[in-house]
Design a protein around this motif. Structure first.
Motif, PDB file in Angstrom:
ATOM      1  N   ALA A 239       0.831  -1.209   0.000  1.00  0.00           N
ATOM      2  CA  ALA A 239       0.000   0.000   0.000  1.00  0.00           C
ATOM      3  C   ALA A 239       0.866   1.260   0.000  1.00  0.00           C
ATOM      4  O   ALA A 239       0.560   2.236  -0.699  1.00  0.00           O
ATOM      5  CB  ALA A 239      -0.927  -0.005   1.209  1.00  0.00           C
ATOM      6  N   ALA A 240       1.950   1.245   0.770  1.00  0.00           N
ATOM      7  CA  ALA A 240       2.839   2.402   0.797  1.00  0.00           C
ATOM      8  C   ALA A 240       3.489   2.623  -0.563  1.00  0.00           C
ATOM      9  O   ALA A 240       3.637   3.770  -1.016  1.00  0.00           O
ATOM     10  CB  ALA A 240       3.918   2.202   1.870  1.00  0.00           C
ATOM     11  N   GLN A 241       3.857   1.539  -1.242  1.00  0.00           N
ATOM     12  CA  GLN A 241       4.474   1.674  -2.558  1.00  0.00           C
ATOM     13  C   GLN A 241       3.472   2.197  -3.579  1.00  0.00           C
ATOM     14  O   GLN A 241       3.814   3.047  -4.420  1.00  0.00           O
ATOM     15  CB  GLN A 241       5.018   0.318  -3.010  1.00  0.00           C
ATOM     16  N   TRP A 243       0.889   4.090  -2.903  1.00  0.00           N
ATOM     17  CA  TRP A 243       0.694   5.504  -2.585  1.00  0.00           C
ATOM     18  C   TRP A 243       1.839   6.349  -3.138  1.00  0.00           C
ATOM     19  O   TRP A 243       1.624   7.436  -3.692  1.00  0.00           O
ATOM     20  CB  TRP A 243       0.604   5.698  -1.074  1.00  0.00           C
ATOM     21  N   LEU A 244       3.074   5.855  -2.989  1.00  0.00           N
ATOM     22  CA  LEU A 244       4.244   6.595  -3.459  1.00  0.00           C
ATOM     23  C   LEU A 244       4.187   6.807  -4.967  1.00  0.00           C
ATOM     24  O   LEU A 244       4.404   7.921  -5.459  1.00  0.00           O
ATOM     25  CB  LEU A 244       5.507   5.826  -3.076  1.00  0.00           C
ATOM     26  N   ARG A 246       1.566   6.672  -6.896  1.00  0.00           N
ATOM     27  CA  ARG A 246       0.413   7.496  -7.265  1.00  0.00           C
ATOM     28  C   ARG A 246       0.681   8.971  -6.965  1.00  0.00           C
ATOM     29  O   ARG A 246       0.324   9.856  -7.752  1.00  0.00           O
ATOM     30  CB  ARG A 246      -0.826   7.026  -6.500  1.00  0.00           C
ATOM     31  N   THR A 247       1.329   9.243  -5.842  1.00  0.00           N
ATOM     32  CA  THR A 247       1.612  10.623  -5.456  1.00  0.00           C
ATOM     33  C   THR A 247       2.588  11.276  -6.420  1.00  0.00           C
ATOM     34  O   THR A 247       2.453  12.461  -6.768  1.00  0.00           O
ATOM     35  CB  THR A 247       2.176  10.666  -4.027  1.00  0.00           C
TER      36      THR A 247
END
Length: 258
Positions: A239-241, A243-244, A246-247
């Motif tokens: 999930a963190a990857q 998000w990264l 996508r951001t």
């Protein structure tokens, strides 16, 4: 549990090579993509938000190997020490160049730091190729040697560079983007990155299939403790990857803190 441990090891290793292989490939081609100081800052800005997060996947891979396959880990680290030493050294040198580049504004300082990024990135990629050459023989306690090792190291390094070009075509703008596009062609945006990503993910899986992972797995009590914990942590890492990515999905147009 041993099957799940092997699956997690393969998942983290494949994730590392797809993600970190991109920023290493960009670092390898820094001198080609960025001809001036401003262009090189733009090229480094394309990997700035990603490289630390990408390295987490290697830490996770090493953690699974140490915890779930301790015997194999000991044999691998001892037998392949002469290959792992330059790999880790190149990793540290590359990261040092990225972090220290902005600490001084002189042209000479940034030239040296850029050289650290390029040399460190090439060292890591070539070391992975040399390690692959040894592990593909199925004997983790002996480094490979001879012409086949040189060929494998160069082939893997060139794959890293091609993967970095695909990532550069996704992220860059201006002259650096034009240089990347000259080599990857005028393909749609993701088409320059996806083919090399598939090959990068397949490489560690191919190597893993040659290793005695089933025989080297830890006892059931250890796996029963570690594997469920890894299964809980893994969705957060993914999930963190996501998000990264996508951001920071847009192309870079200005230098970053690097």
């Amino acid at each position: 549990m041993d099957i799940l441990a092997i699956a997690l090891l393969g998942f983290f290793a494949a994730g590392y090579f797809v993600l970190a292989g991109a920023d290493l490939g960009v670092g390898m081609l820094l001198a080609y993509l960025g001809r001036g100081a401003g262009e090189r800052r733009l090229v480094l800005a394309s990997i700035g938000p990603f490289f630390l997060g990408n390295e987490v996947w290697l830490v996770a891979t090493a953690g699974v190997l140490i915890g779930c396959f301790p015997t194999l880990e000991g044999e691998l680290f001892q037998g392949q020490f002469l290959v792992l030493l330059p790999l880790v050294t190149g990793w540290v040198v590359r990261d040092a160049g990225l972090w220290w580049r902005g600490r001084c504004a002189t042209r000479a300082w940034r030239t040296v730091m850029d050289a650290l990024v390029v040399c460190g990135s090439w060292t890591v990629a070539l070391s992975w190729g040399a390690l692959y050459a040894g592990l593909l023989t199925g004997d983790p306690v002996r480094p490979a040697s001879g012409g086949l090792t040189v060929f494998t190291a160069l082939a893997v390094a060139l794959l890293f560079a091609a993967h970095g070009l695909g990532f550069a075509a996704l992220r860059l703008t201006g002259r650096p983007y034009e240089r990347a596009r000259q080599l990857v062609g005028r393909m749609p945006r993701l088409h320059s990155f996806a083919p090399t990503a598939v090959v990068m993910a397949a490489l560690p899986l191919l190597v893993g299939s040659r290793l005695p992972l089933m025989d080297a797995a830890a006892d059931n009590a250890t796996l029963s403790l570690l594997v469920p914990a890894l299964l809980v942590v893994t969705p957060g890492l993914v999930a963190a990857q996501v998000w990264l990515w996508r951001t920071f999905r847009d192309r870079v147009t200005r230098p970053s803190y690097l």
